[in-house]
Design an enzyme around this catalytic site. Structure first.
Site, mmCIF file in Angstrom:
data_model
loop_
_atom_site.group_PDB
_atom_site.id
_atom_site.type_symbol
_atom_site.label_atom_id
_atom_site.label_comp_id
_atom_site.label_asym_id
_atom_site.label_seq_id
_atom_site.Cartn_x
_atom_site.Cartn_y
_atom_site.Cartn_z
ATOM 1 N N GLU A 158 10.456 -18.362 5.545
ATOM 2 C CA GLU A 158 9.579 -18.519 4.511
ATOM 3 C C GLU A 158 10.083 -19.450 3.204
ATOM 4 O OE1 GLU A 158 7.325 -17.260 0.902
ATOM 5 O OE2 GLU A 158 9.523 -17.417 1.284
ATOM 6 N N GLU A 159 11.224 -19.416 3.071
ATOM 7 C CA GLU A 159 11.728 -20.206 1.719
ATOM 8 C C GLU A 159 11.815 -21.622 2.053
ATOM 9 O OE1 GLU A 159 12.162 -18.899 -0.775
ATOM 10 O OE2 GLU A 159 12.508 -16.716 -0.780
ATOM 11 N N GLU A 168 5.630 -9.848 -0.456
ATOM 12 C CA GLU A 168 6.299 -10.833 -0.932
ATOM 13 C C GLU A 168 6.421 -10.299 -2.402
ATOM 14 O OE1 GLU A 168 8.287 -13.170 -1.237
ATOM 15 O OE2 GLU A 168 6.957 -14.617 0.082
ATOM 16 N N HIS A 175 9.553 -11.802 5.115
ATOM 17 C CA HIS A 175 10.861 -12.916 5.399
ATOM 18 C C HIS A 175 12.101 -12.132 5.373
ATOM 19 C CE1 HIS A 175 11.542 -14.610 1.584
ATOM 20 N NE2 HIS A 175 10.512 -14.337 1.390
ATOM 21 N N ASP A 198 13.600 -10.526 -2.679
ATOM 22 C CA ASP A 198 12.734 -11.828 -1.978
ATOM 23 C C ASP A 198 13.411 -12.384 -0.864
ATOM 24 O OD1 ASP A 198 10.868 -13.742 -1.468
ATOM 25 O OD2 ASP A 198 11.578 -15.391 -3.146
#
Length: 873
Positions: free
Chosen positions: A251-252, A278, A205, A217
């Site tokens: 995704e977050e 991830e 992501h 991330d």
């Protein structure tokens, strides 16, 4: 096989005497007449008579063994553990870039780094922001186009930009419902020129949380995926199956984009397996921490393909147990796509050429036990084979222990009692050890010195580890001195070895019975010590705990201790950052002290016998107590500051700042309350204690108070983490006035034939909004148009809906249905909507910027503007 049984094991001789075995003892006459001793058994109810030798011939050479030197034992054990720790550290080192760039057809880490720098240069990339929806998407499409131009004619590349809309419920963070509209996925399919019917998915992501560049991330994973796409596309080796690269943009937002892809994209039907990339924390080696469900062939693929393996089924079972407050797209693909998967990039090419991918469902036959050995290779076998191995190990241990415990009473009259008394003493030592470290941890928490180890991990070892070890030694020293007062050191050393074996055997049975693959760890703790005992038994009986015995003993324990230290350190590497953001309700020192006490129990188990073999333990206990006391005083004085702004190893304090305006309406729609301020949340146990000296206005006098009649206490929670963070601060500030205001209205109110009330709402506003529902007494929320139609309450009983949209979206319209059992004058339901401005000029205010600039550099203050409106119907 030698089982180490003794027909006269019950006999106890004075320290330095030899305990003789079997008929050999009776065949060898003593130079002195045996004496009789009457002693009351501490675990029994009667005195027992024992034959003791005043002095014995101590070993093969005839010299009496007088006990193990304390200094020698302590030094040897310390050096042994330090050597193991050094090996663990060496194996956990990250791979670094060296030399020139790789061959054009090989993975080029420098090219991936270039991708990463470009993506992060756009700044924070929240869903719905131009940085996420335009700049990053355009960059990805440009790079994919360049890769397509350079690709080999054997392959075909297709690109699709998906903008899905959907809704689902999830039990993460206590449970809530998610709704998304027009979010972005960039999907690339690399396949053979003639096409493919099956595919493996690689997922990353590119969005980030608010105010963060999101490098680890998860921009780094997207950079890796771009480079893998480039290498595969220019390869002269034809693929058997397609590889789908999903660059997801939400995704977050709690896994929304992956849900949109797997439930709506036409290519999703081709997928037979996936690899999810991830991140948790910053840095560290790549770890396989989830596989499945029940697809052992994926583990075998990793075993065959990974060049630098780092995998453990223990990590998987810990993560899936829910003790770690985090989640990844893995859940979405597993729960909504029914697709197996793992998190390691190295197997991608292997899967794309695997025949098993065609009919992956045929290979679903249970879980796998898997673990790497110091990053060198992976051992993997089916869990059913693991069960057989485990029970075989149990049988061997039971035969060994049973041969002693089930001897005729005239031969083993006292051993059985001593064994179970020793078992009780061991449990008491462990329990008191745990209580001791918990008392220290609670005291440290109460005086406001939590997380002193957060930036200095060895402080926790010196504080809690030494306390735990000292307590264990103290309890066993008391037992040796007052209960086993006339027992032979060799007898006691052997007895407590057997007790440790019994404990690990019990653990192995329990874990195997529960179906946990992690039971292999307990099997290791039984097999190697048992083999060691059988190998060194004769030498130990003849010579006692001499240097040669200690060397062989340490060698035999090498594998269980090395692997356990390896595993424990990996767990701490994962848990330590999480404890720095675990909220205000969970004392991190208590958690860490408990984990360290548990680790101490495991690591000390087969060294407890050294306490009984040593002449004395006074100096060891004194040293451990001194280290613990000095560390305790230093921690209490605040010597170890918990946070750090170091770029190589950042340990920041995370603080959320929400400049908000709240408006409360009554049943008639009138405004009954309105206020504005900056709502402050510190997501660790120390609260604002370290912030107040730098920003005096943030102190206990502005603690926020819960609005009892409002859902989630009347605050604009971005996610339903209210149960983790009950301490917050509310600094009065001016009213906010974002340009994109939120519009919320009741569209219709209908009475249904089944005596419920259907309320239809419409909302429009920024890219992120939260909707909260609380039913009144006599009413229940029966259904709604969100998720699968069944409302999912959050912890506390209120309902939470997380909403987000991409750059452009129509007004969000939805309905809820309230079953009214008993009409109340104050209405049937209270709802509230919070609008979160996470990007653009609306996310800023002058007061918010001024306050954020006051925070020291070891903090990470994430701030944005929001509004909160509450209504009663």
């Amino acid at each position: 096989m030698e089982w180490g049984s003794e027909s006269a094991a019950v006999r106890r001789y004075r320290v330095g005497g030899e305990r003789r075995v079997g008929s050999a003892a009776s065949a060898q006459p003593h130079s002195e007449a045996p004496t009789l001793e009457l002693r009351t058994d501490a675990c029994g109810d009667s005195a027992r008579t024992r034959k003791r030798s005043a002095a014995g011939s101590g070993g093969a050479g005839g010299a009496a063994w007088t006990g193990l030197s304390e200094a020698r034992a302590a030094l040897g054990l310390a050096l042994y553990l330090l050597a193991l720790r050094a090996l663990v550290q060496l194996s956990l080192q990250q791979l670094v870039l060296r030399g020139a760039a790789g061959h054009h057809r090989e993975f080029d880490a420098r090219q991936a780094r270039d991708y990463l720098e470009h993506i992060t240069s756009f700044g924070p990339r929240t869903t719905g922001s131009p940085e996420n929806e335009i700049l990053t998407v355009n960059y990805l499409l440009e790079q994919i186009k360049l890769i397509e131009v350079q690709s080999n004619s054997l392959h075909k590349i297709s690109v699709d930009v998906q903008r899905p809309t959907g809704s689902f419920s999830i039990d993460f963070l206590g449970g809530f419902t998610s709704y998304y509209d027009n979010i972005t996925n960039v999907v690339v399919k690399l396949e053979p020129r003639d096409g493919a019917q099956h595919a493996v998915l690689a997922n990353c992501h590119f969005d980030s949380v608010a105010n963060s560049p999101g490098a680890s991330d998860d921009a780094v994973s997207c950079s890796v995926m771009l480079e893998v796409l480039r290498v595969l596309s220019i390869s002269s080796e034809a693929l058997n199956h397609a590889v789908i690269f999903l660059f997801n943009g939400a995704e977050e937002n709690v896994l929304q984009a992956s849900h949109g892809f797997i439930t709506q994209h036409p290519w999703a039907n081709l997928i037979r397996a996936f690899i999810n990339l991830e991140a948790a924390g910053v840095g560290g080696k790549e770890l396989v921490f989830q596989t499945g469900p029940e697809n052992p062939w994926l583990v075998q693929a990793y075993v065959s393909a990974a060049k630098h393996p780092f995998a453990s089924v223990v990590a998987q079972e810990v993560f899936q147990s829910g003790v770690i407050p985090s989640d990844t797209d893995f859940r979405i693909y597993r729960d909504f796509g029914n697709i197996p998967g793992d998190n390691i990039l190295a197997v991608l090419k292997y899967l794309a050429t695997s025949d098993m991918l065609v009919s992956s469902s045929k290979y679903r036959h249970g879980n796998m036990v898997f673990f790497d050995v110091l990053g060198l290779f992976v051992i993997a076998y089916p869990s059913r084979v693991g069960c057989i191995i485990n029970y075989m190990v149990v049988v061997a241990a039971v035969l060994y222990l049973g041969k002693k415990l089930l001897q005729p009473k005239h031969k083993m009259a006292n051993y059985t009692k001593d064994f179970f008394c020793g078992f009780g003493i061991t449990l008491i030592s462990w329990f008191t050890s745990l209580v001791t470290v918990l008392i220290i941890a609670v005291f440290i928490s109460l005086i406001g010195q939590s997380l002193s180890w957060y930036n200095h991990f060895y402080v926790s070892i010196c504080l809690y580890g030494t306390a735990a070890v000292a307590k264990i030694i103290f309890i066993h020293t008391l037992a040796k001195r007052f209960y086993y007062v006339n027992a032979s050191d060799q007898y006691l050393g052997e007895l407590f070895f057997d007790i440790s074996l019994f404990v690990h055997c019990g653990s192995l049975i329990a874990l195997t019975y529960q179906g946990l693959c992690s039971a292999f760890v307990s099997a290791v703790w039984v097999v190697f010590p048992l083999l060691t005992k059988l190998c060194v038994y004769k030498y130990f009986k003849q010579h006692g705990a001499e240097g040669k015995f200690i060397a062989f003993y340490f060698l035999g324990m090498f594998i269980p201790y090395l692997y356990s230290l390896y595993l424990i350190w990996a767990v701490f590497e994962m848990f330590t950052p999480i404890l720095g953001r675990s909220g205000s309700e969970i004392p991190p020192d208590v958690v860490l002290a408990s984990i360290l006490a548990g680790c101490t129990m495991i690591l000390s188990s087969y060294f407890i016998n050294f306490i009984y073999l040593a002449k004395s333990t006074k100096k060891t206990m004194l040293t451990l107590t001194l280290v613990c006391a000095v560390t305790f005083l230093l921690v209490c004085s605040g010597t170890f500051f918990p946070y750090s702004s170091s770029p190589t190893s950042p340990k920041p304090k995370r603080v959320f700042l929400q400049h908000m305006t709240r408006t409360f309406h009554d049943l008639d729609g009138k405004v009954v309350k309105q206020d504005s301020g900056i709502w402050i949340n510190g997501f660790d146990y120390t609260g604002m204690s370290h912030i107040t000296p730098h920003i005096p206005e943030i102190n206990h006098t502005i603690r926020a108070h819960c609005e009892e009649n409002a859902p989630l206490c009347g605050f604009p929670w971005y996610l339903p983490v209210h149960f983790l963070n009950r301490k917050s601060w509310y600094l009065p500030a001016s009213e906010v006035s974002p340009r994109e205001t939120v519009h919320f209205r009741l569209v219709s109110k209908e009475q249904t034939p089944w005596d419920s009330v259907k309320l239809t709402f419409e909302a429009s506003g920024p890219s992120h909004m939260s909707f909260y529902v609380r039913t009144h007494k006599g009413s229940t929320l029966s259904q709604w148009s969100l998720g699968n139609g069944t409302p999912v309450p959050s912890k506390g009983g209120d309902y939470f809906v997380f909403y987000s949209h991409g750059l452009q979206a129509s007004a969000w319209q939805f309905w809820i249905e309230v079953q009214v059992l008993e009409e109340q004058p104050e209405g049937i339901v209270t709802v509230a909507i919070a609008a979160h401005y996470l990007s653009g000029e609306d996310k800023r205010s002058s007061q918010l910027d001024t306050l954020r600039d006051k925070f020291p550099d070891w903090t990470f203050p994430s701030g944005w503007v929001c509004t909160y409106n509450l209504y009663v119907f």
